[in-house]
Design a protein around this motif. Structure first.
Motif, mmCIF file in Angstrom:
data_model
loop_
_atom_site.group_PDB
_atom_site.id
_atom_site.type_symbol
_atom_site.label_atom_id
_atom_site.label_comp_id
_atom_site.label_asym_id
_atom_site.label_seq_id
_atom_site.Cartn_x
_atom_site.Cartn_y
_atom_site.Cartn_z
ATOM 1 N N UNK A 1 54.755 7.542 7.126
ATOM 2 C CA UNK A 1 54.974 8.053 8.482
ATOM 3 C C UNK A 1 56.267 7.490 9.064
ATOM 4 N N UNK A 2 56.515 6.207 8.820
ATOM 5 C CA UNK A 2 57.724 5.571 9.336
ATOM 6 C C UNK A 2 58.981 6.190 8.724
ATOM 7 N N UNK A 3 58.905 6.594 7.444
ATOM 8 C CA UNK A 3 60.078 7.177 6.778
ATOM 9 C C UNK A 3 60.444 8.537 7.369
ATOM 10 N N UNK A 4 59.490 9.209 8.032
ATOM 11 C CA UNK A 4 59.774 10.494 8.671
ATOM 12 C C UNK A 4 60.039 10.332 10.175
ATOM 13 N N UNK A 5 60.250 9.092 10.602
ATOM 14 C CA UNK A 5 60.557 8.809 12.005
ATOM 15 C C UNK A 5 62.040 8.451 12.111
ATOM 16 N N UNK A 6 62.801 9.217 12.873
ATOM 17 C CA UNK A 6 64.258 9.024 12.948
ATOM 18 C C UNK A 6 64.627 7.727 13.661
ATOM 19 N N UNK A 7 64.051 7.509 14.817
ATOM 20 C CA UNK A 7 64.407 6.343 15.633
ATOM 21 C C UNK A 7 63.428 5.206 15.365
ATOM 22 N N UNK A 8 63.860 4.206 14.605
ATOM 23 C CA UNK A 8 62.975 3.097 14.247
ATOM 24 C C UNK A 8 62.791 2.090 15.378
ATOM 25 N N UNK A 9 63.442 2.321 16.494
ATOM 26 C CA UNK A 9 63.240 1.465 17.664
ATOM 27 C C UNK A 9 62.393 2.160 18.734
ATOM 28 N N UNK A 10 61.928 3.363 18.430
ATOM 29 C CA UNK A 10 61.117 4.104 19.397
ATOM 30 C C UNK A 10 59.717 3.508 19.497
ATOM 31 N N UNK A 11 59.011 3.911 20.556
ATOM 32 C CA UNK A 11 57.630 3.433 20.749
ATOM 33 C C UNK A 11 56.751 3.843 19.572
ATOM 34 N N UNK A 12 56.936 5.076 19.089
ATOM 35 C CA UNK A 12 56.165 5.558 17.931
ATOM 36 C C UNK A 12 56.382 4.666 16.720
ATOM 37 N N UNK A 13 57.680 4.308 16.459
ATOM 38 C CA UNK A 13 57.993 3.456 15.314
ATOM 39 C C UNK A 13 57.370 2.072 15.478
ATOM 40 N N UNK A 14 57.393 1.541 16.709
ATOM 41 C CA UNK A 14 56.772 0.241 16.965
ATOM 42 C C UNK A 14 55.285 0.265 16.617
ATOM 43 N N UNK A 15 54.624 1.351 17.014
ATOM 44 C CA UNK A 15 53.194 1.470 16.734
ATOM 45 C C UNK A 15 52.937 1.527 15.226
ATOM 46 N N UNK A 16 53.749 2.263 14.511
ATOM 47 C CA UNK A 16 53.585 2.354 13.056
ATOM 48 C C UNK A 16 53.802 0.989 12.399
ATOM 49 N N UNK A 17 54.854 0.291 12.827
ATOM 50 C CA UNK A 17 55.128 -1.042 12.267
ATOM 51 C C UNK A 17 53.987 -2.004 12.580
ATOM 52 N N UNK A 18 53.465 -1.894 13.790
ATOM 53 C CA UNK A 18 52.322 -2.723 14.177
ATOM 54 C C UNK A 18 51.099 -2.414 13.314
#
Length: 552
Positions: free
Chosen positions: A140-157
């Motif tokens: 999911x993270x690899x298909x997320x453009x902005x790795x600093x977005x809230x969505x990316x934070x949630x995935x990393x978490x």
């Protein structure tokens, strides 16, 4: 908490359902009335089974329009609803079936792909397959453009949480620290990350002081006034203080329960009650009386939802060929439908056979249990009582205390007759057999034991000794009732790795074939349990001889 995270992901995914990939734009109007109804039932009315139904109907319309992207989105919405309602296998199946509908090279497909992979991560995480969960979260993270977005934070978490749940604390803490090192504008997410980091530190080192971080997260959430997030803090603080400060743990468990009741969250109420039962022994019965029916109602609701989803999928299963291949001609579609019907028929047949087999196994288990109980009644109560009666009748000088001890022992055994209790060690087994034989001695019957020595029984286990006791008791009871014998000999011998026992009496013997009565069946079963053999010497004019042996 996982439910809170899931709802947040669902909200983010809703924003991805427009033709335009920009989440800030209004979704374009779709010529699909079922699609509109599905969102209304899910987001406005909160009737999730109806939303599921209309997403499924909308998917079929999109398939007829050859719109694979939106058909795939419908499947992802259905998968999210299934996972949210506890149907993790159903959510997993739907998400996997949605993958072929998306094109990894198209920008407009990246958001639903990421949402779908996140749902797979959540489903696998709830099924405790953390390796797979990490794989899909990273996808999911690899298909997320902005790795600093809230969505990316949630995935990393989520990735860090999965490493923590599989007890790889070193990796999870490294990931949490990376997250905390970057600027996090969203206070809810910041509170979530510091909470997860503190819990991981504490799980790795029980002496770690996690209280400052957990309380800091709580204060942030109190300002935000988000009851779901507050309950997450209450839950973690109750767990953390359980051994360190039980009073504080009880306080946070009570807060969690009151908040869960206020927002009508059965899952949070159930978790809070579990904590209260452990933390408040004096009121455990009161809390358990609330917890048990609540737990049952949650399980019933989840099963009902699963069944409803399964019925909806089953009712539209005939359209599966359309959802997999849009351009197949009518002949291929018919073939697929026929194949599906055959598979369903075979599945139904297999289910019926399996149900019959399980019922038969259940009946056999009941019969076996009854047989065991019957055997115990026969051996413990009937034969034991007969032996005591024999002593009373033929041993007038019998010590009263000894007799009372034997009756009390018989009483205790009869009380525990339905339980499988471990056998007590028998260090003086030869004396026990001597006592057994002596209890059948009378002025007319003499029982002799030959070679019943302590060394003979040294390598015989407790189970075998117990079986031998019941076998000899059965033989002596039958002798006393039927044989008219005056002399009985019990001879013991060890031959290599086998123990041989011979019973002989001078009674009337057995004429003709040996009849398998209840006691004899028990005896044969016991010897069979010892992997032994038994033979009867019949046909002689006087007496009876029985030989049995078993490996030591």
């Amino acid at each position: 908490m996982k439910r809170l995270l899931f709802l947040l992901f669902s909200v983010l995914f809703v924003l991805s359902c427009s033709k335009n990939t920009s989440q800030k734009q209004e979704p374009q109007k779709i010529d699909n009335v079922f699609y509109d109804k599905a969102f209304k039932f899910r987001d406005t009315l909160k009737v999730y089974d109806s939303a599921y139904y209309y997403f499924n109907k909308a998917k079929d319309v999109f398939l007829k329009q050859n719109d694979s992207l939106r058909a795939g989105k419908c499947l992802v919405h259905m998968a999210i609803i299934s996972t949210d309602k506890g149907d993790y296998f159903g959510g997993q199946e739907l998400s996997l079936s949605a993958i072929p509908y998306f094109h990894t090279g198209k920008a407009e497909d990246s958001v639903p792909i990421a949402s779908n992979f996140n749902n797979l991560g959540l489903a696998y995480s709830n099924l405790k397959n953390y390796e797979k969960a990490i794989e899909y979260y990273q996808g999911a993270l690899s298909f997320t453009k902005d790795h600093n977005s809230l969505w990316a934070l949630k995935l990393k978490n989520n990735i860090a949480n999965s490493y923590r749940d599989k007890e790889d604390y070193k990796t999870s803490l490294m990931l949490y620290r990376k997250l905390l090192a970057q600027k996090i504008d969203n206070t809810d997410e910041y509170a979530r990350i510091i909470t997860n980091n503190a819990i991981a530190e504490w799980l790795q080192n029980p002496n770690y002081n996690a209280a400052p971080e957990l309380l800091n997260a709580l204060h942030i959430r109190e300002k935000e006034k988000d009851p779901l997030a507050l309950n997450s803090s209450y839950s973690h603080l109750a767990d953390y203080y359980t051994k360190k400060k039980p009073d504080s743990a009880l306080l946070y468990a009570q807060k969690m329960y009151l908040t869960a009741k206020k927002i009508n969250s059965p899952d949070d109420q159930s978790q809070a009650l579990e904590k209260l039962i452990k933390l408040s022994p004096s009121e455990a019965i009161k809390y358990f009386a609330i917890y048990q029916p609540l737990k049952d109602s949650i399980e019933i609701a989840r099963n009902k939802a699963k069944n409803q989803f399964a019925v909806i999928r089953y009712d539209t299963e005939k359209h599966k060929s359309d959802s997999l291949k849009f351009q197949k001609d009518s002949t291929e579609k018919t073939y697929m439908v026929i194949t599906l019907i055959v598979l369903l028929g075979l599945g139904f047949f297999w289910y019926r056979k399996r149900k019959q087999r399980l019922e038969m196994e259940k009946e056999n288990a009941i019969k076996e249990s009854r047989l065991k109980t019957s055997k115990k009644v026969h051996d413990v109560v009937a034969n034991g009582l007969y032996r005591v009666m024999n002593k009373i009748e033929y041993q007038p000088e019998l010590d009263k205390e000894i007799l009372l001890d034997e009756i009390e022992d018989l009483y205790e055994k009869s009380r525990d007759i339905s339980y499988e209790k471990p056998l007590a060690p028998t260090s003086h087994f030869h004396q026990k057999l001597a006592s057994l034989a002596n209890s059948f001695n009378t002025d007319k019957i003499q029982i002799h034991l030959i070679d019943n020595t302590p060394t003979l029984w040294e390598q015989v286990n407790a189970t075998a000794k117990d079986e031998v006791t019941h076998i000899l008791q059965e033989l002596l009871v039958n002798m006393r009732k039927h044989s008219e014998a005056s002399e009985v000999t019990l001879q013991f011998a060890r031959q290599e790795n086998e123990l041989h026992i011979t019973y002989q009496d001078n009674g009337i013997g057995i004429k003709g074939a040996v009849k398998s009565n209840n006691g004899l069946r028990n005896t044969e079963t016991r010897i069979k349990n010892l992997n032994g053999q038994i033979t009867f010497e019949t046909g002689s004019e006087k007496g009876l001889s029985i030989n049995f042996s078993f490996p030591v």
